[in-house]
Design an enzyme around this catalytic site. Structure first.
Site, PDB file in Angstrom:
ATOM      1  CB  SER A 153      -3.779  17.971  13.406  1.00 31.62           C
ATOM      2  OG  SER A 153      -4.218  16.855  12.647  1.00 31.62           O
ATOM      3  CG  HIS A 197     -18.738  14.648  40.845  1.00 31.02           C
ATOM      4  ND1 HIS A 197     -18.162  13.427  41.100  1.00 31.02           N
ATOM      5  CD2 HIS A 197     -19.030  15.190  42.058  1.00 31.02           C
ATOM      6  CE1 HIS A 197     -18.109  13.221  42.405  1.00 31.02           C
ATOM      7  NE2 HIS A 197     -18.634  14.277  43.011  1.00 31.02           N
TER       8      HIS A 197
END
Length: 447
Positions: free
Chosen positions: A277, A154
């Site tokens: 980027s 989790h």
């Protein structure tokens, strides 16, 4: 000019590979149809259905490179299928022997068999790429069999594991897929030959012999019965491709998460400009991981479409068959790209062992809470041990500090375990269970 990611000059090598595009190109499909027609004539000559000299002329004369491609495109659009237009042109190449082309066959026989020939070549490429990825994962798992890292459930620290164990889990799924792939190649690559309604009625008593000879000629399996409306074979192939893609996508997901700044445990192979980027100079985005995740999602839809196309009417489907024409090539292209990207990723993966160890300490040793609880349980009982350690963990979470110090402040724990025992139990390397044995079991299997 390309209009989809599969034929785009910009994207095609991100959603496919040159080798797989060759397998599923128009030229390959036409070549496979021609090969099927020539093989059918040879099979029928051996069975005495057509004259041997006619089969010899057909074999010597049929040449896909001499087909008028523009005429073929125009006639295929008009007819709705390419086989009749191809056979018409091939018959013209063969003279009188052309009258024995396509004897007793139907369009779907030839197209399905041609697709099976393409699938045979495509699965060969997939098997080779899968083996390459498995070999690289095996090397990575072996190299990091003792590299302790945080196991996460989790998205939270759970228990310590080794990075080699995590990689071996990835590898184990691909090993099972390799077994499935071998079985599918043996079971599903079947010749299709049934005639107008699948019964081979036009060939009388020689129908089954011709089919067997055709299968042998093409290196495909001779099925027990015509499968032109029982599409489980192709469905199994595509769903297996999707399943393999899903397992590779799991690898991509794990790697991408571990490449994130907050984790920093892994980094994809880097060359200048890779993952850059347009506005943030610092970025090195996990491009290969992103592509294999995207492929997994797209492959799921391919499997869904094939399952939908299984529902066919009577002895010739009205529409579902056409779905496969788009889905099958795209599924092969997607998985070929996924495997290639994953192999590149794993071959140059950067593993930061120091960061893994540092991350283990982020919670102040709470990752070892189960180990302490299980050591106390024989003395205090499991429930009391759980409550005691749970309370200690709560104090560490609320007030900071570390679990070992909190436990040393508890007389019952010190009396039960001793201070040296507490330190030993709070060492992540001391609580790896059977991770090493399982990792060795997986990597020892070999390709």
């Amino acid at each position: 000019m390309g209009s989809t990611v599969f034929d785009s000059f910009l994207f095609r090598d991100m959603f496919g590979t040159p080798a797989m595009r060759d397998v599923f190109s128009d030229q390959s499909f036409v070549d496979s149809i021609v090969r099927t027609e020539v093989a059918l004539a040879a099979a029928q000559a051996r069975a005495g259905v057509i004259p041997q000299e006619s089969a010899d002329v057909i074999a010597a004369s049929c040449d896909s490179s001499r087909l008028d491609r523009e005429r073929l495109r125009r006639d295929t659009e008009n007819v709705g299928y390419p086989v009749l237009p191809i056979v018409t042109q091939l018959a013209g190449q063969c003279g009188d022997a052309g009258g024995f082309l396509h004897w007793g066959a139907t369009t779907q026989d030839v197209m399905d068999t041609a697709v099976m020939l393409q699938c045979a070549n495509g699965l060969g490429l997939i098997a080779a790429e899968l083996d390459r990825l498995r070999a690289r994962l095996r090397e990575l798992a072996t190299a990091h069999a003792d590299t302790v890292t945080a196991g996460r459930t989790h998205l939270q620290h759970a228990l310590p594991i080794t990075f080699g164990y995590r990689v071996a889990v990835w590898l184990s799924a691909l090993d099972r897929h390799a077994d499935r792939l071998a079985a599918a190649r043996e079971r599903d690559l079947m010749v299709q030959f049934g005639g107008a309604a699948g019964t081979l009625a036009s060939l009388g008593r020689e129908g089954l012999r011709v089919r067997a000879e055709l299968a042998a000629e093409l290196g495909l399996r001779d099925p027990e019965i015509t499968w032109h409306v029982a599409r489980d074979g192709l469905v199994e192939i595509v769903t297996l491709l999707a399943s393999i893609g899903g397992s590779v996508g799991k690898i991509g997901t794990d790697v991408a998460l571990l490449c994130s700044t907050e984790f920093g445990e892994l980094a994809e192979p880097f060359v200048p400009g890779r993952g850059a980027s347009s506005t943030m100079p610092q970025k090195r985005n996990p491009i290969s991981s992103e592509l294999v995740v995207a492929a997994a999602k797209l492959l799921r839809d391919k499997a869904s479409a094939m399952l939908d196309a299984m529902v066919q009417d009577f002895e010739r489907a009205t529409g579902p068959w056409h779905v496969e024409w788009a889905v099958v090539p795209e599924a092969f292209l997607l998985l070929s790209s996924s495997l290639a990207q994953a192999a590149h990723l794993i071959a140059g993966l950067r593993v930061d062992e120091d960061r893994m160890r540092a991350n283990l300490g982020l919670t102040g040793g709470l990752v070892m809470a189960e180990a302490v609880m299980m050591a106390l349980a024989p003395v205090l009982g499991r429930q009391q041990a759980h409550e005691l350690v749970y309370a200690a963990c709560g104090r560490v979470i609320d007030n900071g500090g570390d679990l070992a110090a909190e436990l040393r402040a508890h007389p019952v724990v010190v009396a039960s375990l001793g201070e040296d025992g507490i330190d030993r139990l709070c060492d992540p390397a001391s609580y790896l269970g059977s991770a090493g044995a399982m990792t060795r079991s997986v990597v020892s299997r070999g390709p």
